[in-house]
Design a protein around this motif. Sequence first.
Motif, PDB file in Angstrom:
ATOM      1  N   ALA A  37       0.846  -1.195   0.000  1.00  0.00           N
ATOM      2  CA  ALA A  37       0.000   0.000   0.000  1.00  0.00           C
ATOM      3  C   ALA A  37       0.885   1.250   0.000  1.00  0.00           C
ATOM      4  N   SER A  39       0.461   3.989   1.639  1.00  0.00           N
ATOM      5  CA  SER A  39       0.584   4.598   2.972  1.00  0.00           C
ATOM      6  C   SER A  39      -0.249   3.784   3.959  1.00  0.00           C
ATOM      7  N   LYS A  40      -0.112   4.098   5.233  1.00  0.00           N
ATOM      8  CA  LYS A  40      -0.864   3.404   6.265  1.00  0.00           C
ATOM      9  C   LYS A  40      -2.227   4.049   6.543  1.00  0.00           C
ATOM     10  N   LYS A  42      -5.109   3.953   5.017  1.00  0.00           N
ATOM     11  CA  LYS A  42      -6.344   3.183   4.798  1.00  0.00           C
ATOM     12  C   LYS A  42      -6.102   1.714   5.118  1.00  0.00           C
ATOM     13  N   GLN A  43      -5.826   1.431   6.397  1.00  0.00           N
ATOM     14  CA  GLN A  43      -5.508   0.087   6.863  1.00  0.00           C
ATOM     15  C   GLN A  43      -6.649  -0.889   6.570  1.00  0.00           C
ATOM     16  N   THR A  46      -6.707  -1.976   2.881  1.00  0.00           N
ATOM     17  CA  THR A  46      -5.596  -2.853   2.512  1.00  0.00           C
ATOM     18  C   THR A  46      -5.793  -4.255   3.084  1.00  0.00           C
ATOM     19  N   ASP A  47      -6.323  -4.344   4.302  1.00  0.00           N
ATOM     20  CA  ASP A  47      -6.628  -5.657   4.870  1.00  0.00           C
ATOM     21  C   ASP A  47      -7.688  -6.372   4.039  1.00  0.00           C
ATOM     22  N   LEU A  66       1.633  -7.537   4.565  1.00  0.00           N
ATOM     23  CA  LEU A  66       1.224  -6.185   4.203  1.00  0.00           C
ATOM     24  C   LEU A  66       2.376  -5.237   4.507  1.00  0.00           C
ATOM     25  N   CYS A  67       2.730  -4.419   3.522  1.00  0.00           N
ATOM     26  CA  CYS A  67       3.768  -3.427   3.755  1.00  0.00           C
ATOM     27  C   CYS A  67       3.430  -2.150   2.991  1.00  0.00           C
ATOM     28  N   TRP A  68       4.219  -1.107   3.199  1.00  0.00           N
ATOM     29  CA  TRP A  68       3.929   0.198   2.620  1.00  0.00           C
ATOM     30  C   TRP A  68       5.147   0.709   1.866  1.00  0.00           C
TER      31      TRP A  68
END
Length: 277
Positions: A37, A39-40, A42-43, A46-47, A66-68
């Motif tokens: 993703a 950025s963090k 919209k957690q 992304t999940d 999951l990484c950014w």
Amino acid sequence: MRILILVTKMPEDGPLVSFGGLVAKLTQSSLTLLHVAPSKAKQERTDQVLNQAADLLAGLEVERRLCWGKPATMAILEMRQGNYDLIVIGARQASTAMEQSLSLASRAILQRAPCSVLVVRGGSPQLQRVLICTAGTDLAEPVITAGAFLSRAAGAQVTLLHVAGTIPTMYTGLSEIEETLPELLKTDTPIARHLRRSAELLASYQITAQVELRHGLVTSEILREAHLSHIDLIILGSPSRGLRRWFLGDVALRVAENAPCSVLVVKGSLPVPSTSV
């Protein structure tokens, strides 16, 4: 074997995930889903991407990562840290002849990945017709071994293609060259020895392949055969270093960019069971 599937967007990447799952089942491999993703912020979203992808892999044990950051950079970092054998990426459907089907991230991964790369194109995954491309070098055996194992596991029909450069002046057409193949295989030339060895490798996996010899531009002949034979998967090699990386790596990139089907680029060798011949 360890397989990493790079998931960008769901449900658009559904065929990509399903094809990766099919290969994992055929090879009894461990499977990891990776979503990168920007950025963090919209957690939850992304999940959701990883959850939707995992739902398509029912019956398989799946690890989720999951990484950014930038997709290509983070995917390559994950490949190196996780010691993966294969990464699965997608190719979009180009709407015009000038549009590239591989994104910049996919191109970067294909060129820089430390492991083999499967570029998935098309709708529902199937593996009925496989085209194994051999360059007559030390790259050929890992390519043929990987292709033979996958094809046997899937029950796929196999075509073994060798492109031997431009057409000799003594021939007037491709049909005449094809008619000489049985005679060629009886000779002691390097091409004949290579094709016989390739057929022996396939036979060790109980596979009887159709052998095709072409003369012309390597990329053009591979794509031509893929179209004519309605191929589901092209398998070819790419060296990791040296001048051959510049030439054969470029061939692999152009095939992956323009193929009508999915493409497996074998780098080094895939850890599949082998047999001695």
